[in-house]
Structure formats: structure tokens, C-alpha cells
Scaffold this motif. Structure first.
Motif, PDB file in Angstrom:
ATOM      1  N   GLN A 117       0.811  -1.210   0.000  1.00 24.97           N
ATOM      2  CA  GLN A 117       0.000   0.000   0.000  1.00 24.97           C
ATOM      3  C   GLN A 117       0.848   1.265   0.000  1.00 24.97           C
ATOM      4  O   GLN A 117       0.524   2.236  -0.686  1.00 24.97           O
ATOM      5  CB  GLN A 117      -0.951   0.006   1.198  1.00 24.97           C
ATOM      6  N   ASN A 118       1.954   1.266   0.747  1.00 22.26           N
ATOM      7  CA  ASN A 118       2.782   2.475   0.766  1.00 22.26           C
ATOM      8  C   ASN A 118       3.447   2.732  -0.576  1.00 22.26           C
ATOM      9  O   ASN A 118       3.766   3.865  -0.935  1.00 22.26           O
ATOM     10  CB  ASN A 118       3.844   2.398   1.883  1.00 22.26           C
ATOM     11  N   SER A 119       3.616   1.697  -1.379  1.00 22.92           N
ATOM     12  CA  SER A 119       4.151   1.860  -2.727  1.00 22.92           C
ATOM     13  C   SER A 119       3.139   2.561  -3.622  1.00 22.92           C
ATOM     14  O   SER A 119       3.499   3.366  -4.476  1.00 22.92           O
ATOM     15  CB  SER A 119       4.525   0.505  -3.325  1.00 22.92           C
ATOM     16  N   GLN A 163       0.757   4.634  -2.480  1.00 22.55           N
ATOM     17  CA  GLN A 163       0.625   6.011  -1.986  1.00 22.55           C
ATOM     18  C   GLN A 163       1.757   6.901  -2.500  1.00 22.55           C
ATOM     19  O   GLN A 163       1.575   8.090  -2.700  1.00 22.55           O
ATOM     20  CB  GLN A 163       0.619   6.003  -0.459  1.00 22.55           C
ATOM     21  N   ASN A 164       2.923   6.298  -2.735  1.00 20.18           N
ATOM     22  CA  ASN A 164       4.080   7.071  -3.197  1.00 20.18           C
ATOM     23  C   ASN A 164       4.275   7.028  -4.694  1.00 20.18           C
ATOM     24  O   ASN A 164       5.291   7.484  -5.217  1.00 20.18           O
ATOM     25  CB  ASN A 164       5.363   6.540  -2.528  1.00 20.18           C
TER      26      ASN A 164
END
Length: 246
Positions: free
Chosen positions: A238-240, A242-243
Motif C-alpha cells: 500500500q505504501n508503494s 501512496q508514493n
């Protein structure tokens, strides 16, 4: 359920097997060396180990081993060494996929067997005409020519897409496409998309191996299958997402 796992001694394969065991399923695995498995898998009462090279098993023996299995998952891949990259078998993933599908068809199962293939976000899904930049086309074309494992992954996915297809009475399939793989200890939040949202070459995301194992297990054991069968979903941490810079 009984699930057959190829590539169970690999970094992602071990995690998939553990996820399936956590779910309460029985697992049949084929590995060249049982000592390459962690004790939590090697000594588990619901794990049946076949010690062999999958490509060395006869068609008859492999048909017997997959008989009664509700699903097959393949996490096979090439070792990142000179021998693994350029030695034989150059089409390990493709040949194993073909051999396993033929074994399933030989058994004529009463209901379709699920087949989940771990692949790569660098593989396009031609069924939906995914668009990539000219630069990525050039780089992927070079990888196809220079690195046999990339071509092998592509051919394995295309075997399911074109030879098994969407209406096979014996086999239903999903090709799971992670991006740049990393190791993490616990399952984290992740997102699934029908197609890449980032360039696998010029703006790669990240996907933890344990998230891949979790998603593959969920596909096999839940109603999630109906959403993704016959498709090639892409998985990112998920953080991939978001970025991402689309």
C-alpha cells in the motif's frame, strides 16, 4: 482443501505454504531437497513432501500427485546466479506450468482446478491491451533477448492465457504479478489492480513476498477467486501505491 505447491522451497513459496497452513489447508509440495524447508513446514502434519525435480517426474506420476488437489500454485523461479540465469532448464516455469496443466487434464477433474502462477509486473497482459511507453518496450525487449528467466515468465503466463484460455472445463487460472520484491516479516496492507499503475522498469513499486503469499492463498481459499479468475492482477504494498508517480 488440498493444494499442490511448486517452488515451495523458494523465498515466496515458503511463505505461501505457511499461509495455507495457517488457513487450515493441507499442502502437497515438490522440492528437490526437503532440508531446504523450515521445520514449521517440514514437520507439519498437513504437509506431504515429494522430494524430486518437478520436471523429472513422469507425466503419470505427476498426474497421480495432483489428483484430488483443489488448486495448484506455482512460485517457481530461476536462481539469481550465472547458472540460474543462463543455465538449464531455461524454461523451468513454462515447462512446469505446461506439465502441471497436462496432469490436471489427464485426471479429468469433476470441477475446474484452480491454478495460480506467480509472475512479474514486467509482463504485459495482452488480453486487455495494456499500454506501456516506447522506452519500456525497448528495455523489456532487451530483457527478453538477454535474460532467459524473463522470457520464461512471459511464456508461462501466455501459456495460461492462450492455451488454457478463459473457458477450459478442467482449469481456471490467475497470474499474480508483483513488482519489485522485498522481504518483510508480517503481512501488511496491499492493493490489487487489474494492470500496473507504475512502470515496472522506470518507476517500479515494491511488493513484499509475504503479501504475495497471502494474496495467493486468499485467491485459492476465498470468494476472491471469482473476481480475478482469468486475469493477471498486479499487487503492490500500500505504501508503494501512496508514493506512486503515475
Amino acid at each position: 482443501m488440498m493444494i499442490f505447491v511448486a517452488g515451495a522451497s523458494g523465498q515466496t513459496g515458503k511463505l505461501l505454504v505457511q499461509q495455507l497452513l495457517n488457513h487450515g489447508d493441507s499442502v502437497k509440495i515438490v522440492v528437490r531437497d526437503r532440508n531446504s524447508l523450515p521445520s514449521t513446514i517440514k514437520n507439519h502434519s498437513k504437509v506431504h513432501i515429494i522430494q524430486a525435480n518437478i520436471l523429472d517426474l513422469s507425466n503419470n506420476d505427476l498426474s497421480k500427485e495432483v489428483r484430488g488437489c483443489d488448486a495448484i500454485a506455482s512460485c517457481l523461479g530461476h536462481n539469481m546466479s550465472i547458472k540460474g540465469l543462463f543455465g538449464h532448464p531455461r524454461q523451468l516455469v513454462t515447462d512446469a506450468t505446461r506439465k502441471l496443466c497436462n496432469a490436471v487434464k489427464e485426471n479429468k477433474p469433476e470441477k475446474p482446478t484452480k491454478f495460480v502462477l506467480m509472475n512479474t509486473a514486467g509482463k504485459r497482459n495482452a488480453d486487455i491491451n495494456e499500454k506501456i511507453s516506447l522506452g519500456q518496450k525497448i528495455v523489456v525487449g532487451l530483457l527478453r533477448l538477454l535474460l532467459p528467466p524473463h522470457a520464461d515468465n512471459e511464456k508461462a503466463a501466455d501459456f495460461l492465457r492462450t492455451k488454457i484460455g478463459q473457458n477450459n472445463k478442467d482449469i481456471e487460472w490467475v497470474v499474480v504479478r508483483p513488482d519489485n520484491l522485498i522481504n518483510e516479516e508480517k503481512v501488511g496492507k496491499y492493493n490489487i489492480y487489474p494492470s500496473p499503475i507504475r512502470s515496472a522498469i522506470f518507476n517500479a513499486g515494491i511488493t513484499s513476498r509475504i503479501n504475495v503469499g497471502h494474496f495467493m492463498a486468499e485467491l485459492i481459499t476465498s470468494n476472491l477467486w471469482e473476481k480475478w479468475k482469468g486475469q493477471m492482477p498486479v499487487i503492490y504494498n500500500q505504501n508503494s501505491v501512496q508514493n506512486s508517480n503515475q
